[in-house]
Write an enzyme that holds these catalytic residues in place. Structure first.
Site, PDB file in Angstrom:
ATOM      1  N   ARG A 174       8.254   7.398  -5.928  1.00 32.97           N
ATOM      2  CA  ARG A 174       7.392   6.323  -6.434  1.00 32.97           C
ATOM      3  C   ARG A 174       5.943   6.804  -6.509  1.00 32.97           C
ATOM      4  O   ARG A 174       5.390   7.302  -5.528  1.00 32.97           O
ATOM      5  CB  ARG A 174       7.490   5.115  -5.514  1.00 32.97           C
ATOM      6  N   ARG A 213      -9.187  -9.045  -5.293  1.00 35.04           N
ATOM      7  CA  ARG A 213      -9.857  -8.570  -4.081  1.00 35.04           C
ATOM      8  C   ARG A 213     -11.238  -9.212  -3.966  1.00 35.04           C
ATOM      9  O   ARG A 213     -11.812  -9.680  -4.952  1.00 35.04           O
ATOM     10  CB  ARG A 213     -10.017  -7.049  -4.097  1.00 35.04           C
ATOM     11  N   LYS A 262       8.722  -6.616 -10.042  1.00 34.12           N
ATOM     12  CA  LYS A 262       8.406  -6.768  -8.620  1.00 34.12           C
ATOM     13  C   LYS A 262       8.228  -8.257  -8.311  1.00 34.12           C
ATOM     14  O   LYS A 262       7.319  -8.904  -8.821  1.00 34.12           O
ATOM     15  CB  LYS A 262       7.147  -5.975  -8.276  1.00 34.12           C
ATOM     16  N   THR A 286       8.966  -2.719   1.543  1.00 33.60           N
ATOM     17  CA  THR A 286       7.849  -3.094   2.421  1.00 33.60           C
ATOM     18  C   THR A 286       8.221  -3.106   3.907  1.00 33.60           C
ATOM     19  O   THR A 286       9.141  -3.816   4.334  1.00 33.60           O
ATOM     20  CB  THR A 286       7.245  -4.477   2.078  1.00 33.60           C
TER      21      THR A 286
END
Length: 478
Positions: A36, A77, A222, A280
């Site tokens: 990945r 963010r 995802k 994860t």
């Protein structure tokens, strides 16, 4: 040189820890199937070095390691804050502004231009992976949102923002994603991961860009937002594979719901013959220690029992101290579960839509698995160009080995993500009987099958470069 192959595949994130050829080769030997490239970090030239290295190893050692380019998506963010960190106190108020500034205890900057237009009063704002929580008091609909600190603490610069209640208007493909996608398609990666998918249309839009570029990269959706859960059926129908990205999913959805969401998504993907990755914090403690926690071992094992096609590592192999040991550990956990004889319920919903263009091929693939079970066949051996047959047979999780032969070189590495599949390049077009005899002989030569083993062969008759699977034959290895 010996390479280990589990049926449940292993995806690992590339980074400084895995940048040396000897390290990456050792990871592949230990069971790594897909590399990945995380476009949330690093520069294009850094990722290109990994692409070249992976292709070099594939060529030199005749491996089929796949490449996944994982786009960052619309990650929200905050900006810089004063002195590197500010203290948010419970019960106090703070403004979030779209005007760039150095944050302090009165206001902070957010990189989301339409934030004041999208949020509503009483919606929740989570900062730093949910460690801090704010509540929207009011918005001026222009540039400022007034919030109350619900759970405070120290907030440092550039931390991520999650909005579990908000319908965000940011497109799934940001300008930065589109630029990175150009690189990924130029490198002809096998898979492209789309972050923060919300609807099936997000996938359709990405596939259109890939198609218009003349490339064959497949798409991984995802799943990490509540909107994706609401639209999961449409997303699965539109995509080529799914990643259960439990990091942001566990922040935006109640944590206690994630285990059952994982099982639900895995089951739906298997029913639709779409590969599913569980990701994860699988072995996160191994970033700094050579042994996992018992809870992590259980997590990996349960993901295998849920029927995942692949389990994924992130920081463990990108920046961790023990990248090879992590792969060895994960492979051992996977192998131990698989050696029990598949105790999980691997049944899948049958496609009963007789009007479907793939109905007859689907029925034949299901029959091949059924026949393999009842003849105690050691292998299901199939010819394919598109890969459709490989995905369909794999979704039944057959106990017999799944061996795929294809003239499509790009497909070889893409199938490295799919449960139980071993792929081989084959470009002859003899008669059906001669082809079956040839591929069976290859598997015997590779010591994957032995004399006397029963195998189930599928193919398109006549043998052509592209055709739907319509033939099934029982063979015995001579």
């Amino acid at each position: 040189m010996k390479f280990y192959y589990n049926r449940t595949k292993i995806v690992a994130t590339m980074g400084p820890a895995s940048a040396k050829k000897e390290v990456l080769l050792s990871m592949i030997r230990a069971g790594l199937n897909v590399c990945r490239l995380n476009f949330s970090h690093g520069k294009p030239e850094d990722h290109k070095r990994f692409v070249d290295l992976i292709r070099e190893i594939n060529s030199e050692y005749k491996t089929n390691v796949g490449i996944l380019a994982d786009l960052q998506g619309p990650k929200i963010r905050i900006g810089l804050v004063k002195d590197g960190g500010i203290h948010l106190v419970n019960g106090t108020r703070i403004n979030i502004t779209t005007h760039e500034c150095i944050g302090d205890d009165s206001q902070i900057y957010i990189t989301y231009e339409t934030f004041p237009q999208d949020v509503q009063a009483n919606e929740i704002i989570l900062l730093d992976d949910g460690k801090l929580q704010l509540k929207v008091i009011e918005t001026n609909r222009k540039d400022t949102v007034i919030c109350e600190v619900v759970h405070g603490g120290i907030l440092t610069s550039r931390k991520g923002v999650n909005l579990p209640n908000t319908k965000v208007s940011i497109p799934s493909l940001t300008p930065e994603d589109l630029e990175n996608l150009k690189y990924a398609l130029e490198w002809e990666v096998d898979w492209v991961g789309l972050s923060f998918v919300r609807t099936g249309q997000d996938i359709i839009d990405l596939k259109r860009i890939i198609r218009e570029s003349g490339k064959q990269s497949r798409v991984i959706a995802k799943v990490e937002k509540p909107e994706a859960i609401e639209n999961i059926d449409d997303i699965i129908a539109a995509t080529d594979a799914v990643m259960i990205a439990r990091g942001d999913l566990g922040v935006e959805c109640p944590l206690e719901e994630v285990p059952l969401l994982q099982k639900m998504i895995a089951r739906k993907c298997r029913d639709a013959s779409k590969p599913v990755i569980v990701a994860t914090q699988m072995l996160e403690s191994m970033i700094t220690t050579p042994r996992p926690t018992r809870a992590e071992v259980n997590d990996v094992a349960n993901s295998v029992l849920d029927g995942a096609d692949a389990v994924m590592l992130s920081g463990e192999t990108s920046v961790g101290e023990f990248p090879v040991i992590v792969i060895e550990t994960m492979a051992k956990i996977v192998r131990n579960v698989e050696d029990l004889g598949y105790p999980f319920n691997a049944t899948k919903a049958e496609n009963k839509d007789t009007a479907s263009a793939n109905y007859l091929s689907d029925a034949l693939c299901g029959s091949a698995v059924y026949l393999a079970e009842h003849t105690k066949a050691k292998g299901i051996v199939s010819m394919t160009v598109s890969g459709y047959t490989a995905f369909e047979i794999s979704s039944y999780r057959p106990e017999a080995g799944t061996y795929i032969f294809t003239s499509n070189k790009q497909l070889l590495n893409a199938l490295s993500l799919v449960w139980g599949v071993r792929a081989f390049y084959y470009d002859k077009s003899d008669s059906t009987d001669e082809t079956i005899a040839d591929v069976n002989a290859i598997l015997k030569e590779e010591q994957l099958l032995n004399a006397g083993d029963v195998v189930i062969n599928t193919a398109a008759v006549p043998i052509v470069k592209k055709g739907k699977t319509n033939m099934l034959k029982v063979s015995v290895i001579e």
